[in-house]
Design a protein around this motif. Structure first.
Motif, PDB file in Angstrom:
ATOM      1  N   ALA A  35       4.307  33.062  49.409  1.00 20.91           N
ATOM      2  CA  ALA A  35       5.423  32.386  48.561  1.00 20.91           C
ATOM      3  C   ALA A  35       5.906  33.209  47.403  1.00 20.91           C
ATOM      4  O   ALA A  35       6.889  33.230  46.894  1.00 20.91           O
ATOM      5  N   PHE A  38       9.017  35.057  47.965  1.00 19.12           N
ATOM      6  CA  PHE A  38      10.244  34.372  47.993  1.00 19.12           C
ATOM      7  C   PHE A  38      10.579  33.792  46.778  1.00 19.12           C
ATOM      8  O   PHE A  38      11.641  33.344  46.398  1.00 19.12           O
ATOM      9  N   ALA A  39       9.610  33.724  45.812  1.00 18.95           N
ATOM     10  CA  ALA A  39       9.713  33.235  44.376  1.00 18.95           C
ATOM     11  C   ALA A  39       9.937  34.040  43.330  1.00 18.95           C
ATOM     12  O   ALA A  39      10.565  33.851  42.246  1.00 18.95           O
ATOM     13  N   THR A 117       5.469  24.887  45.988  1.00 21.79           N
ATOM     14  CA  THR A 117       6.421  25.744  46.677  1.00 21.79           C
ATOM     15  C   THR A 117       6.826  25.039  48.062  1.00 21.79           C
ATOM     16  O   THR A 117       7.757  25.080  48.818  1.00 21.79           O
ATOM     17  N   TYR A 121      10.415  23.648  49.251  1.00 21.02           N
ATOM     18  CA  TYR A 121      11.450  24.097  50.443  1.00 21.02           C
ATOM     19  C   TYR A 121      11.500  22.979  51.537  1.00 21.02           C
ATOM     20  O   TYR A 121      12.433  23.063  52.247  1.00 21.02           O
ATOM     21  N   PRO A 124      12.771  18.723  48.811  1.00 25.42           N
ATOM     22  CA  PRO A 124      12.864  19.022  47.507  1.00 25.42           C
ATOM     23  C   PRO A 124      12.988  17.560  47.047  1.00 25.42           C
ATOM     24  O   PRO A 124      12.471  17.471  45.652  1.00 25.42           O
ATOM     25  N   THR A 127       9.054  16.660  46.257  1.00 24.16           N
ATOM     26  CA  THR A 127       7.929  17.835  46.239  1.00 24.16           C
ATOM     27  C   THR A 127       6.704  17.523  46.029  1.00 24.16           C
ATOM     28  O   THR A 127       5.887  18.180  46.629  1.00 24.16           O
ATOM     29  N   ALA A 260      16.732  30.597  44.444  1.00 23.87           N
ATOM     30  CA  ALA A 260      16.039  30.709  45.939  1.00 23.87           C
ATOM     31  C   ALA A 260      16.551  32.229  46.410  1.00 23.87           C
ATOM     32  O   ALA A 260      17.449  32.280  47.293  1.00 23.87           O
ATOM     33  N   THR A 263      17.423  32.490  50.360  1.00 25.19           N
ATOM     34  CA  THR A 263      18.207  31.592  50.783  1.00 25.19           C
ATOM     35  C   THR A 263      19.547  32.346  50.191  1.00 25.19           C
ATOM     36  O   THR A 263      20.655  32.186  50.937  1.00 25.19           O
ATOM     37  N   ASN A 279      14.381  29.084  54.645  1.00 22.04           N
ATOM     38  CA  ASN A 279      13.684  28.171  54.090  1.00 22.04           C
ATOM     39  C   ASN A 279      12.384  27.653  54.839  1.00 22.04           C
ATOM     40  O   ASN A 279      11.276  27.440  53.961  1.00 22.04           O
ATOM     41  N   ALA A 282       9.703  30.449  53.990  1.00 21.13           N
ATOM     42  CA  ALA A 282       9.181  30.150  52.651  1.00 21.13           C
ATOM     43  C   ALA A 282       8.142  29.166  52.767  1.00 21.13           C
ATOM     44  O   ALA A 282       7.139  29.303  51.961  1.00 21.13           O
ATOM     45  N   ALA A 283       8.348  28.174  53.492  1.00 28.42           N
ATOM     46  CA  ALA A 283       7.343  26.915  53.304  1.00 28.42           C
ATOM     47  C   ALA A 283       6.166  27.369  54.193  1.00 28.42           C
ATOM     48  O   ALA A 283       5.212  26.974  53.682  1.00 28.42           O
TER      49      ALA A 283
END
Length: 430
Positions: A35, A38-39, A117, A121, A124, A127, A260, A263, A279, A282-283
């Motif tokens: 992650a 991605f973050a 995280t 993804y 939302p 979460t 993000a 994305t 997405n 990322a997950a």
């Protein structure tokens, strides 16, 4: 200071050695290529602006020094626990304990961040619920044995690398992408670059997972020193390519404002069809990180429980699966509670501070090695130690204060335990 020249003595309830070089590399990749990529790019860009790539390079240098020091120590002490074992054997019991405390507490926070995280993804609006479910499922996977964890990590790493390869190839060549200068602008400050490096280091720290699996690796003296730099080198290359690709699409300002980044870069590049792919990637990446994090935290918990720094019941190894099942269940339960009650932004900075403290002790331990013990060049632990300290205190003030307070609390708890233990021993001797 203890300078033992032989590995730590055999411990009870030994784990089964099943992992080769490829499996160890994949576990490291599953921890690092997660992650974070991605973050972490957006907050790093906010800190460093057009100096983002300088921050990435600095984080990579510190990570290389840490990896080299850890690899040499892991080959000498192939036992579960990583720097907890190295600090204890090379610097003394307190420093080993402090490393273990920093790792367990900091990485437990990382587990919660990765779980959140996944939820952010995948769903939302739910979460926290998805985060808790992810923790429960992956704890069950780890409970069933490290080989199954390695197989799942292989699948996760393949998926994530495929998604990132698409990002690197498609984004810069898509229509509508404007040319962005990647040179360093006047807005870049040394403090900003250092803070960006500290934030990006969070995404590099997964190679510790290889060292903490020392008892489950075949031929650790050969496997661990090979696996750690291979995993780190692949990760540095992937991160650099992705960072350049996203910068080419969004520019430093656009990246800094992105919620993000990958994305939004897909949308800006006119590649809307890639948005669900990114997405999902990322997950999956967060799941890979969470899987390896639970694996590593439970092994350090096992090592500390063996030495009675944590409840000794957590040192139990399952007779069939040959994993520290009680430690895994306790870690999973704590992470599930944290994932249900915390916010991702509140745990990342704290985790980074703990991880950097952990590696500072690893580098100090590597400094004490003799040439006959595989000591690295002196400059490596020096740069690694000083780099960890500088990056730790360059983090946001709230992270420094919280992280410092937790480390201090751990030190006080250690001292109180020693005093109580000494007192009870004195009374028994009377």
């Amino acid at each position: 200071m203890s300078k033992a020249s032989t590995p730590a003595p055999r411990v009870p309830d030994e784990l089964r050695r099943r992992l080769g070089v490829a499996d160890a590399v994949l576990i490291g990749l599953g921890s690092m290529i997660g992650a974070g990529i991605f973050a972490s790019l957006a907050p790093a860009a906010r800190a460093a602006g057009s100096g983002l790539l300088l921050g990435l390079a600095l984080a990579a240098v510190v990570a290389y020094c840490n990896a080299t020091s850890s690899a040499r120590l892991a080959a000498l002490y192939p036992a579960s626990g990583g720097t907890y074992v190295y600090g204890r054997e090379r610097l003394g019991e307190f420093w080993g304990y402090l490393a273990g405390w920093a790792f367990v507490v900091g990485k437990t926070a990382s587990c919660a961040a990765m779980a959140l995280t996944v939820g952010a993804y995948l769903w939302p609006g739910r979460t926290h619920a998805v985060a808790v479910a992810a923790v429960v499922v992956l704890t069950a996977v780890n409970y069933a044995g490290v080989q199954k964890s390695a197989l799942l990590t292989r699948v996760i790493v393949t998926v994530v690398l495929t998604v990132l390869a698409v990002v690197v190839v498609v984004f810069p060549t898509s229509g509508g992408v404007e040319t962005v200068r990647l040179d360093v602008g006047a807005d870049v400050t040394a403090g900003g670059v250092l803070q960006a490096a500290g934030l990006l280091f969070f995404a590099f720290a997964g190679y510790a997972r290889i060292a903490t699996l020392g008892e489950e690796v075949r031929d650790p003296a050969r496997t661990i020193p090979r696996a750690i730099p291979i995993a780190l080198g692949i990760t540095v290359g992937v991160y650099a390519l992705v960072a350049v690709s996203v910068l080419l699409v969004l520019g430093p300002d656009g990246l800094a404002a992105a919620g993000a980044p990958l994305t939004e870069a897909a949308r800006a590049a006119g590649a809307d069809l890639l948005v669900p792919v990114v997405n999902a990637g990322a997950a999956v990446a967060a799941l890979g990180s969470l899987l390896a994090l639970i694996l590593g935290v439970s092994r350090t918990t096992l090592a500390m429980a063996r030495d009675h720094h944590l409840p000794h019941a957590l040192a139990a190894v399952h007779p069939r699966f040959k994993v520290p099942h009680r430690a895994e269940l306790v870690v999973g339960a704590i992470v599930a509670v944290a994932a249900a009650t915390t916010d991702i932004r509140g745990v990342i900075g704290f985790s980074s501070f703990g991880v950097l403290a952990y590696y500072a002790i690893a580098n100090a331990s590597a400094w004490t090695l003799d040439p006959s013990e595989g000591r690295p060049a002196r400059i490596i632990p020096v740069v690694g130690l000083s780099g960890c300290l500088v990056l730790a205190f360059a983090l946001p003030l709230s992270a420094v204060l919280t992280g410092g307070a937790v480390l201090l609390a751990g030190a006080v708890a250690y001292r109180v335990r020693r005093m109580l233990t000494g007192s009870s021993r004195w009374r028994r001797s009377r």
